[in-house]
Design a protein around this motif. Structure first.
Motif, PDB file in Angstrom:
ATOM      1  N   GLY A 107      -8.659  -4.331   2.322  1.00  0.00           N
ATOM      2  CA  GLY A 107      -7.607  -5.286   2.639  1.00  0.00           C
ATOM      3  C   GLY A 107      -6.267  -4.621   2.892  1.00  0.00           C
ATOM      4  N   GLU A 108      -5.830  -3.749   1.974  1.00  0.00           N
ATOM      5  CA  GLU A 108      -4.531  -3.093   2.145  1.00  0.00           C
ATOM      6  C   GLU A 108      -4.531  -2.163   3.360  1.00  0.00           C
ATOM      7  N   TYR A 109      -5.650  -1.474   3.569  1.00  0.00           N
ATOM      8  CA  TYR A 109      -5.743  -0.569   4.721  1.00  0.00           C
ATOM      9  C   TYR A 109      -5.697  -1.361   6.018  1.00  0.00           C
TER      10      TYR A 109
ATOM     11  N   ARG B  47      -2.662 -11.313   6.069  1.00  0.00           N
ATOM     12  CA  ARG B  47      -3.979 -11.866   6.364  1.00  0.00           C
ATOM     13  C   ARG B  47      -3.797 -13.194   7.084  1.00  0.00           C
TER      14      ARG B  47
ATOM     15  N   ARG C  93       0.076  -3.245  11.021  1.00  0.00           N
ATOM     16  CA  ARG C  93       1.524  -3.056  11.179  1.00  0.00           C
ATOM     17  C   ARG C  93       1.859  -1.954  12.188  1.00  0.00           C
TER      18      ARG C  93
ATOM     19  N   ASP D 130     -12.630  -1.903  -0.902  1.00  0.00           N
ATOM     20  CA  ASP D 130     -11.743  -2.999  -0.526  1.00  0.00           C
ATOM     21  C   ASP D 130     -10.765  -2.471   0.522  1.00  0.00           C
TER      22      ASP D 130
ATOM     23  N   GLY E 262       0.671  -7.143   9.188  1.00  0.00           N
ATOM     24  CA  GLY E 262       0.628  -6.852   7.765  1.00  0.00           C
ATOM     25  C   GLY E 262       0.167  -7.988   6.888  1.00  0.00           C
TER      26      GLY E 262
ATOM     27  N   ALA F 240      -4.300  -4.252   6.459  1.00  0.00           N
ATOM     28  CA  ALA F 240      -2.922  -4.743   6.619  1.00  0.00           C
ATOM     29  C   ALA F 240      -2.027  -3.640   7.171  1.00  0.00           C
ATOM     30  N   ALA F 241      -2.194  -2.410   6.674  1.00  0.00           N
ATOM     31  CA  ALA F 241      -1.378  -1.292   7.158  1.00  0.00           C
ATOM     32  C   ALA F 241      -1.680  -0.995   8.624  1.00  0.00           C
TER      33      ALA F 241
END
Length: 731
Positions: A428-430, A455, A436, A426, A453, A432-433
């Motif tokens: 998603g967090e990566y 979606r 940023r 997953d 950051g 988003a980072a």
């Protein structure tokens, strides 16, 4: 031995050389077409590993083909235009050899694939394979079989992409090569006639230069059978082949004239010329060849190409000067003499200049150094970056396409950074980072699209499946803003690589490939600089027996090259010469070009240094006069060096009118470096430095002196020899 051979069988030697010239000419005829324009890539780098992973596991890669779709009226959202765009995407994606294609009209495509006013939109494609195949075969086929049939009166289609840009650059450089041939040859012939004031020596010297250039091109054609050789190597081979062939030819004929004036018969004069001046020519050739051969230390085909060209040019120029030319001189005899030869030892301009400088070495030398440092000052502001379509004139259609993209699109989708993960997790967090990071406009991934950051929507073109491999693994597309891409693309790549990832990743894409190439070039600079200095030090020590003279020569040569780099930055990076030469400055300098120019410039500077020191050392060995040998040696070598520099500078300057900015940089920079070296360095700084050093000019530790006594070589001054009663070769 060589001198005896050319005097015993000059006609046979010329016949064999003529046959060799024909063979080389046949090979050279196909050389330019056989060469290629290499991609900017660093073997073994992370970016190339990422490229391989994308190709093998995901069937995609950085888009290297683009088509700009422009409606004559309306917008790209109009049904008629959308139908053309969709058909173009579909047919391009299924065209043999194309690995992947997507566009503004693909499902879930981002709005950045269209201009902000919707007057243009892009179709992008990834075409795998080496540059030669893509540029020579696939791009013309795509233009003829896909783009031309779909273009209508209502919709204009323009082929682009990095490979199309550099295909056009290669075509332009080939055209410049042909034009340079048409200009350089008669120009050099005219200058040689002005130097000699006799037609016969002018013609044989020009033939020596042509032999060197044609033979070097023929050798490059053979080398291209085994490895990649850049198209630009042919341009350099032409100028340096004619330039060095003429350079060495001038030196040999000047020495031959001196031997005749000293009273030698023609046969004896030829043998003495080959024996004494030939050593200096070989020393010079080794120095120039070594300066260019160090480019092989870079693991990049583009730079290695110029090493092949440099070694080939030197080898053929030395052969022409020491075999072909002496055979011709044996037949020409005294017809090479002027009707009125200068009086030996006459105190002309260069003698008086050197003598005046040596009276006030600190003032004259200090002023010369100050001028060079001031002119070279802009080099401190150099900013290395990647080349793009602005290498070409604005009238080129592909250049016009990218002018429109820069002006009307939010950013360039083809310049996305690609992050490849070996495992499917997953992200998603990566993602988003990553979004940023300063200078990132959007991140596309299997988890969706992210900006700042958060979606913002579905995954990019063709949905999440495009970012997933059948055997596991995923990749993300990090799209830079136009501002960060233009100002600090390598820094953005470094920021992406520095961000912690949930699994091991490889960072690639065009910005990463250029950054890895630049880093590879910069990392090898100390090695290359050290190799050049060491090799030239050894050559000059063998010639002079001194450790001071080689060090002084290296310092002075570096000073002369500061002017070249200063003009490179001020004139091309910052655009000081843009109005005069008609190019578009980008605010950056492609890193391999200054390195290439340094190696060529350093080698040519040492070429003149060898000629100059040979005459000064010969005078010093004969007279023991530390002071007087300098102006006398300069006076004897200055006409030769000045004539050679003028001819070589004029040959390089022809490329100032090229349609490729890189060739303009080479032409202007090298012409300026040669002229500065032959005037300010040889006329002012050399006599000033030698006056300050005094007898230490020829100093070496005792062990090295003994070594030089055993293996050292030097040119000798011509001694008078009674002329023979009859000299049939002069008739």
């Amino acid at each position: 031995m060589l001198g005896r051979l050319v005097t015993r069988a000059p006609r046979r030697i010329l016949a064999v050389s003529g046959l060799a010239f024909v063979v080389f000419a046949v090979l050279a005829a196909g050389a330019v077409e056989a060469l290629s324009l290499n991609r900017y890539e660093a073997g073994g780098s992370e970016s190339l590993a990422a490229r391989a992973e994308l190709a093998e596991r995901f069937g995609t890669g950085s888009p290297n083909v683009a088509v700009l779709v422009t409606p004559r009226a309306g917008t790209v959202d109009d049904p008629q235009v959308a139908a053309v765009g969709a058909a173009l995407t579909r047919e391009l994606g299924t065209f043999p050899g194309v690995g992947d294609a997507w566009s503004y009209w693909s499902p879930d495509a981002p709005a950045t694939l269209a201009a902000e006013d919707r007057r243009h939109a892009l179709v992008l494609a990834w075409v795998p394979g080496d540059a030669d195949r893509v540029r020579a075969e696939l791009l013309p086929a795509i233009a003829a079989e896909v783009i031309d049939p779909l273009a209508t009166d209502a919709v204009a289609l323009q082929l682009g992409g990095a490979d199309e840009v550099f295909r056009v650059v290669a075509e332009q450089s080939r055209a410049d090569f042909v034009r340079a041939e048409l200009v350089v040859v008669p120009l050099v012939g005219l200058l040689l006639w002005l130097v000699y004031r006799r037609l016969a020596p002018a013609l044989v010297t020009l033939v020596a230069g042509l032999f060197a250039a044609v033979a070097a091109l023929g050798i490059l054609r053979v080398v291209a059978l085994f490895t990649e050789v850049s198209t630009f190597a042919a341009n350099v081979a032409l100028v340096m082949g004619i330039g060095l062939g003429v350079d060495y030819g001038l030196f040999v004929i000047y020495r031959f004239r001196e031997e005749l004036v000293a009273g030698r018969a023609v046969d004896a004069a030829v043998r003495a010329t080959v024996r004494h001046a030939g050593r200096t020519v070989v020393f010079s050739g080794v120095t120039v060849a070594a300066s260019l051969a160090v480019l092989l230390a870079f693991p990049f085909p583009f730079l290695a190409s110029f090493a092949y060209a440099g070694v080939a040019v030197v080898a053929t120029a030395v052969f022409a000067a020491l075999v072909v030319l002496p055979a011709a001189l044996r037949l020409l005899g005294r017809r090479v003499l002027r009707r009125r030869e200068p009086v030996p030892g006459a105190q002309g301009f260069w003698f008086r200049l050197a003598q005046g400088v040596m009276r006030r070495p600190v003032a004259a030398g200090g002023a010369g150094v100050l001028v060079l440092l001031l002119l070279g000052g802009p080099a401190l502001a150099v900013d290395f970056g990647s080349p793009d379509d602005r290498l070409l004139p604005s009238l080129q259609p592909v250049r016009g396409m990218y002018d429109a993209v820069r002006a009307e699109f939010t950013t360039e989708e083809a310049d996305a950074i690609q992050v490849v993960a070996a495992e499917a997790v997953d992200v998603g967090e990566y993602a988003a980072a990553l979004s940023r990071i300063d200078g990132v406009l959007r991140v596309d991934s299997a988890a969706g699209a992210f900006a700042d950051g958060a979606r913002t929507g579905a995954a990019g073109p063709e949905g999440p499946s495009r970012f997933l491999a059948p055997d596991g693994g995923t990749w993300l597309s990090v799209l830079p803003t136009g501002e960060r891409l233009a100002s600090d693309a390598p820094g953005l790549v470094a920021d992406v690589r520095a961000l912690p990832a949930p699994v091991p990743v490889l960072v690639g894409g065009y910005p990463a490939e250029v950054a890895d190439y630049r880093d590879g070039v910069v990392e090898r600079l100390p090695l290359v600089g050290g190799l050049i200095v060491v090799v030239t030090f050894v050559v000059l020590f063998l010639m002079t027996g001194s450790v001071v003279a080689p060090l002084k020569a290296s310092v002075l040569n570096l000073l002369s090259l500061t002017v070249m780099f200063g003009v490179l930055v001020w004139g091309f990076q910052e655009g000081g010469l843009a109005g005069l030469l008609g190019f578009t400055p980008t605010g950056q300098t492609e890193p391999s070009i200054p390195i290439l120019m340094f190696c060529i410039g350093y080698g040519l500077s040492m070429d003149y240094e060898v000629f100059l020191l040979a005459r000064i050392k010969a005078d010093y060995d004969r007279t023991g006069d530390v002071v007087g040998s300098v102006p006398r040696g300069i006076a004897r070598s200055a006409p030769l060096v000045s004539a050679a520099a003028l001819i070589l500078a004029a040959s390089f300057a022809v490329y100032a009118t090229s349609g490729v900015t890189i060739l303009q940089m080479l032409g202007v920079g090298m012409a300026l470096a040669v002229l500065v070296d032959a005037t300010v360095i040889r006329g002012v700084l050399v006599p000033a430095a030698m006056a300050l050093a005094g007898r230490a000019n020829w100093w070496a530790p005792a062990p090295l002196r003994r070594l030089h006594d055993r293996i050292g070589l030097a040119e000798e001054a011509p001694d008078r020899e009674p002329a023979r009663a009859m000299d049939t070769s002069s008739r």
